[in-house]
Design an enzyme around this catalytic site. Structure first.
Site, PDB file in Angstrom:
ATOM      1  CG  HIS A   8      -3.292  -3.500   3.484  1.00 38.59           C
ATOM      2  ND1 HIS A   8      -2.382  -2.828   3.987  1.00 38.59           N
ATOM      3  CD2 HIS A   8      -4.144  -2.597   2.827  1.00 38.59           C
ATOM      4  CE1 HIS A   8      -2.357  -1.520   3.705  1.00 38.59           C
ATOM      5  NE2 HIS A   8      -3.533  -1.249   3.012  1.00 38.59           N
TER       6      HIS A   8
ATOM      7  CD  GLU B 212      -0.294  -5.579   5.448  1.00 35.74           C
ATOM      8  OE1 GLU B 212      -0.448  -6.140   4.369  1.00 35.74           O
ATOM      9  OE2 GLU B 212      -0.633  -4.291   5.489  1.00 35.74           O
TER      10      GLU B 212
ATOM     11  CB  CYS C  63      -1.014   0.114   1.079  1.00 34.46           C
ATOM     12  SG  CYS C  63      -2.248   1.058   0.881  1.00 34.46           S
TER      13      CYS C  63
END
Lengths: 90, 252
Positions: B223, B225, B106
Site C-alpha cells: 500500500h 497510499e 492490493c
C-alpha cells in the site's frame, strides 16, 4: 381434496467442482495433508482444496450446457489458477 | 539508501502554487477501504482526486485512475471476481485501452488481474496467514510511468495488509513479462537483497507489482497510499505517485 401440483418444468441441478491447477501452489491442501499425517491417517499422498458450487437451473441440459461452461470459464473459476469440472445431475 | 525528506519535498510541491493540477479518479466498490488513503496520497502532492462509484458507466475526464484496496464484495468467490463485472470496469477497460494510466493497489491488483487487464493471479499467501506489516520494495524497472521518479537504489518501505497476495503466473507468461520489463517491484530485505525470507506471501520470483505489456496499467500488493506521510511511519509510497505525476507532466 388436494390436487397434486404439476410443474411445467423440471428443476435441474448442476455441480461445479473447482480445484487449483496442479502447477499452482496449494498451501491449504498442504496444511490439510500435514494435519492428516499428524493424526495418523497414513497413505494420503496429496490433498487439493477447492470450491464446490451447486446451481439449480430451470431448463434442460441441452439448452443450458454451453452457457454454464461459459459462466465457469468467465466467472466461476479463474482459468489462470484453477481447473473446473461440471457434473450434471441425471 | 536515501531517506525521503518529506518536509522539504512537500513544501517544494506546495510552492508550485497554481501550477496545473492533475485529476485522479479513485474507484469505490462496496468493501473498498483504502479509497480515502488514495485520495489523501494525491492531495498531499497538491493534485485533485475524485471518488468514482462502481455503478458509474463513465469515468468523465480523468488523467489517471486508482483502483484501491479493500475487500470488494467480501472477497466472495475469489478476491476481485465480482467487482470486475461492475459497470465502471467497462469504462476502465476503455480508458486503459486508450492509454490512460491505471494503478491498482492490493484488492485493486486482484481486480485488475481478474479483469484480464494485468497478467497472472493472486492466490492465498503461502503461510496461510493474513500479513499486516511493513515490507521493503526494490524497483526492478525504473523506466515506467509508475517508477520513473523513484531514485536509483531507492528502497521503498511500505505496508502490506493481505491474505491473498501470492502472485502467480505460469512460466511462459513470466518469461514474456520479464522480456517486456513488466515486473516493476520485488520484495527485498531492508538492505535491498532479494531473498526468500523478505517475501511475505510466497509470490513467484518475489514479485510485488507488475504492469501490462503496453506499460500503462500497473498494480502492486503493498500500500504506497498508506505510506505518504512521515507522521504515519513512511513517506516512501510518494515516489510511485510522484512518478505518475511526472509522467503526466512529461506527456503534456
Amino acid at each position: 381434496m388436494m390436487v397434486p401440483v404439476r410443474f411445467e418444468w423440471q428443476i435441474m441441478k448442476v455441480k461445479i467442482i473447482i480445484t487449483p491447477k496442479k502447477a499452482v501452489l496449494d498451501p491449504q491442501g498442504q496444511a490439510v495433508l500435514n494435519a492428516l499425517e499428524h493424526m495418523g491417517y497414513d497413505g494420503v499422498k496429496d490433498v487439493h482444496v477447492g470450491r464446490f458450487l451447486e446451481l439449480e437451473l430451470s431448463g434442460d441440459k441441452a439448452s443450458m450446457e454451453s452457457r454454464i461452461e461459459e459462466a465457469c470459464h468467465r466467472f466461476l473459476s479463474n482459468p489462470v489458477i484453477e481447473d473446473y469440472r461440471v457434473e450434471w445431475e441425471e | 539508501m536515501t531517506q525521503v525528506d518529506t518536509e522539504t519535498e512537500l513544501s517544494t510541491i506546495s510552492d508550485q502554487g497554481n501550477a496545473s493540477k492533475f485529476s485522479f479518479g479513485v474507484l469505490q466498490f462496496p468493501g473498498s477501504n483504502s479509497d480515502q488513503d488514495c485520495v489523501n496520497a494525491i492531495e498531499v502532492l497538491g493534485h485533485e482526486a475524485h471518488y468514482v462509484w462502481h455503478k458509474e458507466e463513465s469515468l468523465g475526464h480523468l488523467d489517471a485512475v486508482l483502483v484501491p484496496g479493500g475487500f470488494s464484495y467480501g472477497d466472495y468467490l475469489r478476491a476481485g471476481a465480482i467487482a470486475r463485472f461492475s459497470p465502471v470496469m467497462r469504462a476502465l477497460a476503455d480508458f486503459a485501452e486508450n492509454g490512460g494510466l491505471v494503478l491498482g493497489v492490493c484488492n485493486g491488483f486482484q481486480i485488475l488481474c481478474e479483469a484480464g487487464l494485468l497478467p497472472g493471479a493472486l492466490i492465498l499467501n503461502r503461510s496461510l496467514q493474513f500479513r499486516s506489516e511493513f515490507v521493503h520494495l526494490s524497483t526492478v524497472n525504473s523506466g515506467t510511468p509508475f517508477t520513473k521518479a523513484i531514485p536509483a537504489d531507492q528502497l521503498m518501505r511500505v505496508p502490506i495488509a493481505h491474505g491473498e497476495g501470492c502472485y502467480f503466473a505460469d512460466g511462459s507468461t513470466l518469461n514474456e513479462m520479464e522480456s517486456h520489463g513488466q515486473i516493476l517491484w520485488k520484495y527485498a530485505t531492508a538492505q535491498g537483497d532479494l531473498e526468500d525470507h523478505a517475501n511475505p506471501n510466497g509470490s513467484v520470483h518475489g514479485i510485488a507489482g507488475v504492469c501490462n505489456k503496453a506499460g500503462n496499467v500497473a498494480a502492486l500488493m503493498p500500500h504506497p497510499e498508506r505510506a505518504c506521510q512521515e507522521a504515519i511511519g513512511s513517506a516512501d509510497g510518494q515516489w510511485i505517485f510522484r512518478s505518475l505525476i511526472e509522467h503526466l507532466k512529461d506527456a503534456k
